[in-house]
Design an enzyme around this catalytic site. Sequence first.
Site, short mmCIF file in Angstrom:
data_model
loop_
_atom_site.label_atom_id
_atom_site.label_comp_id
_atom_site.label_asym_id
_atom_site.label_seq_id
_atom_site.Cartn_x
_atom_site.Cartn_y
_atom_site.Cartn_z
N GLU A 26 9.20 10.24 8.44
CA GLU A 26 8.67 10.44 7.12
C GLU A 26 7.79 11.73 7.06
OE1 GLU A 26 8.63 9.24 4.13
OE2 GLU A 26 9.32 7.28 4.40
N LYS A 34 3.24 5.32 5.03
CA LYS A 34 2.18 4.56 4.41
C LYS A 34 2.94 3.04 4.41
CE LYS A 34 -0.01 3.04 0.08
NZ LYS A 34 -0.35 3.29 -1.52
N SER A 90 -8.95 -1.00 2.28
CA SER A 90 -10.00 -1.78 1.65
C SER A 90 -10.10 -3.13 2.32
CB SER A 90 -9.47 -2.25 0.29
OG SER A 90 -8.17 -2.63 0.34
N LYS A 104 -1.69 5.16 6.83
CA LYS A 104 -2.40 4.43 6.13
C LYS A 104 -1.75 2.86 6.32
CE LYS A 104 -3.46 2.99 1.65
NZ LYS A 104 -3.44 3.47 0.22
N TYR A 118 -14.62 3.81 3.05
CA TYR A 118 -15.74 3.36 2.01
C TYR A 118 -17.09 3.32 2.62
CZ TYR A 118 -11.42 1.92 -0.33
OH TYR A 118 -10.15 1.97 -0.79
C1 PBG Z 1 -1.81 2.70 -4.51
C2 PBG Z 1 -2.63 2.73 -3.65
C3 PBG Z 1 -3.25 1.66 -2.84
C4 PBG Z 1 -4.37 2.17 -2.07
C5 PBG Z 1 -4.42 3.50 -2.04
N1 PBG Z 1 -3.55 3.96 -3.20
C6 PBG Z 1 -2.59 0.15 -2.81
C7 PBG Z 1 -1.17 0.03 -2.78
O1 PBG Z 1 -0.50 0.83 -2.32
O2 PBG Z 1 -0.77 -0.92 -3.36
C8 PBG Z 1 -4.96 1.00 -0.95
C9 PBG Z 1 -6.06 1.66 -0.59
C10 PBG Z 1 -7.07 0.59 0.09
O3 PBG Z 1 -6.61 -0.64 0.39
O4 PBG Z 1 -8.16 0.82 0.33
N2 PBG Z 1 -1.09 3.70 -5.04
#
Ligand code: PBG
Length: 331
Positions: free
Chosen positions: A238, A198, A279, A253, A318
């Site tokens: 990781e 991530k 998102s 991600k 989404y």
């Molecule tokens: C936080 C989390 C995030 C997302 C999913 N879980 C945001 C972050 O790490 O600040 C992001 C998902 C998205 O942007 O659609 N644990």
Amino acid sequence: MKYPATRKRRLRASSALRNLSAEHTLNAHDLIWPVFVLPGEQRKKAINSMPGVFRLSVDLLIEQLTQLHQLGLNAVALFPVVDQEFKSETADEAWNPNGLVQTTVKAIKQALPELAVITDVALDPYTSHGQDGLINSRGEIMNDITVDALVRQALSHAQAGADIVAPSDMMDGRIGAIRTALEQADYQHTAILSYAAKYASCFYGPFRDAVGSAGNLGASSKESYQMNPANANEALDEIAMDIDEGADLVMIKPGMPYLDIIKLAKENFQLPICAYQVSGEYAMLQTAIDQGFLAEKPAIMEALLCFKRAGCDAILTYYADRVLHWLHEAQ
Ligand code: PBG
């Protein structure tokens, strides 16, 4: 073989031949729908930075899920919108057995037992400072104390009936600690989807608006635990560690700017690889679609097919609701 014996266009001449020779396809079973859950009933709230996505209370969510499950939806990923009064320095609300996530899991499993429910294991919806971990007086994230909290949170999700717990926090050692605790508490069938690679990405901005953590986080960053977008080998490291600690599935991600990482992961590991069309990716596509600059269905379907080509087994998107309807109409 050379032209004209070889003409690549022969297999592109009709949709029948194009379909026959397609290396990858997008199916209903590939999709996981991430949803924002509101407390209360009969509540539906738009998200400014994600036009077309709504935060829903559990009753309205179950109505949607019932329909989508019939169209082949296998899994939903829950993200709670927690009221400010439940946020604290220590994030205790995260493992409240009667908290928003825990009660939502129970309600969904009761209504739709066959639908897999995935929960987010991270403290950011619950911390007053908006970080995924607990902080000391200097504002530094305390890894091992956070892992203890994540274990409590994951156990409360398993107890509520979550099929998969998904740590998205990027603390070191949390997969092993959660696996050990789940085994000890007799939740040996609760799977772990590790957000193994991530990245510290600006593409999460709209999500932080949606769950209401943007204001809490302020100008602070998550760069001391999420990965540097400059790195690829580190993602393999990781992922290998998380598999070793007991991850059942792994996540990359964000998605579209990180297709190279998905491909690397698929080539190097044998377990299911998931990716999150986050998102910000949604916001980019949807804004262009709403402006009339991109055609809706072709743009969305192409973006998701490319995740499959890169090596994804499942995609959090989404767009899952829209795509399930389209795939169904095409049958
Ligand atoms: C936080 C989390 C995030 C997302 C999913 N879980 C945001 C972050 O790490 O600040 C992001 C998902 C998205 O942007 O659609 N644990």
